[in-house]
Design a protein around this motif. Structure first.
Motif, PDB file in Angstrom:
ATOM      1  N   ALA A 192       0.830  -1.207   0.000  1.00 47.93           N
ATOM      2  CA  ALA A 192       0.000   0.000   0.000  1.00 47.93           C
ATOM      3  C   ALA A 192       0.862   1.255   0.000  1.00 47.93           C
ATOM      4  O   ALA A 192       0.532   2.246  -0.654  1.00 47.93           O
ATOM      5  N   VAL A 193       1.979   1.226   0.724  1.00 43.25           N
ATOM      6  CA  VAL A 193       2.915   2.348   0.718  1.00 43.25           C
ATOM      7  C   VAL A 193       3.421   2.611  -0.690  1.00 43.25           C
ATOM      8  O   VAL A 193       3.427   3.748  -1.187  1.00 43.25           O
ATOM      9  N   ALA A 194       3.880   1.549  -1.365  1.00 47.35           N
ATOM     10  CA  ALA A 194       4.384   1.694  -2.727  1.00 47.35           C
ATOM     11  C   ALA A 194       3.307   2.236  -3.656  1.00 47.35           C
ATOM     12  O   ALA A 194       3.572   3.100  -4.509  1.00 47.35           O
ATOM     13  N   ARG A 199       1.102   6.567  -7.057  1.00 46.85           N
ATOM     14  CA  ARG A 199       0.015   7.428  -7.517  1.00 46.85           C
ATOM     15  C   ARG A 199       0.390   8.904  -7.410  1.00 46.85           C
ATOM     16  O   ARG A 199       0.092   9.702  -8.300  1.00 46.85           O
ATOM     17  N   ALA A 200       1.050   9.266  -6.318  1.00 46.74           N
ATOM     18  CA  ALA A 200       1.384  10.672  -6.097  1.00 46.74           C
ATOM     19  C   ALA A 200       2.478  11.164  -7.036  1.00 46.74           C
ATOM     20  O   ALA A 200       2.531  12.354  -7.367  1.00 46.74           O
ATOM     21  N   ILE A 205       6.022   1.959  -9.241  1.00 44.70           N
ATOM     22  CA  ILE A 205       6.759   1.522  -8.050  1.00 44.70           C
ATOM     23  C   ILE A 205       6.075   0.271  -7.534  1.00 44.70           C
ATOM     24  O   ILE A 205       4.875   0.284  -7.246  1.00 44.70           O
ATOM     25  N   ALA A 206       6.805  -0.802  -7.424  1.00 42.58           N
ATOM     26  CA  ALA A 206       6.230  -2.078  -7.002  1.00 42.58           C
ATOM     27  C   ALA A 206       6.906  -2.561  -5.727  1.00 42.58           C
ATOM     28  O   ALA A 206       8.097  -2.339  -5.519  1.00 42.58           O
ATOM     29  N   TYR A 207       6.120  -3.223  -4.911  1.00 45.81           N
ATOM     30  CA  TYR A 207       6.658  -3.863  -3.701  1.00 45.81           C
ATOM     31  C   TYR A 207       6.809  -5.349  -3.959  1.00 45.81           C
ATOM     32  O   TYR A 207       5.886  -6.012  -4.442  1.00 45.81           O
ATOM     33  N   TYR A 265       1.327  13.009   4.044  1.00 44.25           N
ATOM     34  CA  TYR A 265       2.793  13.000   3.969  1.00 44.25           C
ATOM     35  C   TYR A 265       3.265  12.762   2.541  1.00 44.25           C
ATOM     36  O   TYR A 265       4.155  13.465   2.035  1.00 44.25           O
ATOM     37  N   VAL A 266       2.670  11.790   1.859  1.00 47.95           N
ATOM     38  CA  VAL A 266       3.094  11.447   0.498  1.00 47.95           C
ATOM     39  C   VAL A 266       2.864  12.618  -0.448  1.00 47.95           C
ATOM     40  O   VAL A 266       3.738  12.984  -1.253  1.00 47.95           O
ATOM     41  N   ARG A 267       1.701  13.241  -0.376  1.00 49.31           N
ATOM     42  CA  ARG A 267       1.405  14.360  -1.268  1.00 49.31           C
ATOM     43  C   ARG A 267       2.364  15.525  -1.045  1.00 49.31           C
ATOM     44  O   ARG A 267       2.851  16.144  -2.000  1.00 49.31           O
ATOM     45  N   ALA A 268       2.635  15.836   0.226  1.00 47.36           N
ATOM     46  CA  ALA A 268       3.534  16.950   0.531  1.00 47.36           C
ATOM     47  C   ALA A 268       4.960  16.639   0.090  1.00 47.36           C
ATOM     48  O   ALA A 268       5.702  17.533  -0.335  1.00 47.36           O
ATOM     49  N   THR A 269       5.351  15.383   0.190  1.00 44.07           N
ATOM     50  CA  THR A 269       6.724  14.988  -0.164  1.00 44.07           C
ATOM     51  C   THR A 269       6.900  14.867  -1.659  1.00 44.07           C
ATOM     52  O   THR A 269       7.953  15.214  -2.216  1.00 44.07           O
ATOM     53  N   ALA A 270       5.878  14.395  -2.341  1.00 40.55           N
ATOM     54  CA  ALA A 270       5.987  14.167  -3.788  1.00 40.55           C
ATOM     55  C   ALA A 270       6.319  15.459  -4.532  1.00 40.55           C
ATOM     56  O   ALA A 270       7.081  15.436  -5.515  1.00 40.55           O
ATOM     57  N   VAL A 271       5.791  16.600  -4.089  1.00 43.59           N
ATOM     58  CA  VAL A 271       6.020  17.854  -4.804  1.00 43.59           C
ATOM     59  C   VAL A 271       7.460  18.324  -4.704  1.00 43.59           C
ATOM     60  O   VAL A 271       7.901  19.186  -5.478  1.00 43.59           O
ATOM     61  N   THR A 272       8.225  17.761  -3.762  1.00 42.76           N
ATOM     62  CA  THR A 272       9.633  18.153  -3.625  1.00 42.76           C
ATOM     63  C   THR A 272      10.529  17.457  -4.643  1.00 42.76           C
ATOM     64  O   THR A 272      11.691  17.855  -4.803  1.00 42.76           O
TER      65      THR A 272
END
Length: 277
Positions: A192-194, A199-200, A205-207, A265-272
């Protein structure tokens, strides 16, 4: 309001630098201590201990992670109290089953018996491990998360929440004698993390779960230190066992709000762009 300086050990680390930033934004005088920073502190050099404690009213503690961590923390905590420190906030771990004859989380006992007002922070895995820990970030950049975590789940917690709870415990009344288990609001598998990061970022990305021996061999070939590989293998094994697959209410009790969700967290990090290499 705390009028004396507040000491933050590990002031450049994942949680420490966030604690420092929050305290300074609120107008507190902060003494950020680390092995290589302007204010030097080294668990292995007791000559650095007393100088960082001079005039301090509260301290955020991160132990040495060494075999003698509890002994060092006990000595340091008692020295802190002798120097007038009133509050100690320890970054600890969620409870675990200790081997026969071994005390569970002895660093917590060292702080509880210090004579100071104490607060224990017991977080789940940090969400930020996926963006700030070189090993896991590299796997995501490469598009293959290969870990011995099976289908286990973990309530990943945002380091921003940990820092906010730490600041509350350091500066506000009502947190003394509390042990806060800190988790996010959901249980997530590594698959689910991957998927969320994929998506973001719009990337594939596969686990892929692997046996512990295969993971250890691969990590060693990649140049990771043997002791670090052993630690990672154990920790991911715990996720596979669902050892800590329970939500806790520490963030809610300490801050009066729900914890940040992993998606935020993922959305905020993805933009970086951190996951694009």
């Amino acid at each position: 309001m705390m009028t004396k300086p507040i000491l933050v050990l590990g002031g450049t680390g994942k949680t420490g630098r966030r604690v420092v930033s929050r305290l300074r934004r609120r107008g507190y005088e902060v003494r950020a201590a680390s092995r290589k920073g302007p204010t030097r502190f080294d668990w292995n050099d007791e000559n650095t201990w007393e100088p960082v404690l001079a005039g301090v009213g509260a301290a955020y503690l991160v132990d040495s992670m060494l075999d003698d961590a509890a002994t060092s923390l006990s000595s340091f905590s008692k020295l802190a109290v002798a120097n007038g420190v009133e509050r100690l906030v320890l970054l600890s771990h969620r409870d675990w089953v200790a081997p026969a004859g071994e005390e569970k989380l002895p660093c917590e006992r060292a702080v509880r018996e210090s004579g100071a007002q104490w607060t224990l922070l017991k977080p789940a895995w940090f969400s930020q491990n996926f963006s700030e820990e070189g090993f896991l970030r590299r796997q995501i950049v490469d598009g293959a998360v290969v870990l011995p975590a099976g289908d286990g789940v973990e309530p990943f917690v945002d380091a921003e929440d940990i820092a906010e709870v730490a600041v509350a415990a350091l500066t506000e009344d009502g947190h003394g004698g509390q042990a806060y288990e800190l988790t996010g609001p959901r249980l997530l598998s590594l698959a689910a993390v991957a998927d969320e990061i994929a998506r973001a970022t719009g990337r594939d990305i596969a686990y892929r779960p692997v046996p512990p021996a295969e993971f250890a061999a691969q990590a060693t070939r990649q140049g990771l230190p043997e002791d670090f590989v052993a630690l990672l293998t154990m920790l991911f094994g715990w996720i596979a066992e669902n050892r800590f697959a329970q939500l806790a209410d520490g963030v809610q009790r300490a801050l009066g709000r729900e914890p940040r969700d992993f998606t935020d967290y993922v959305r905020a990090t993805a933009v970086t762009g951190v996951w694009h290499g």
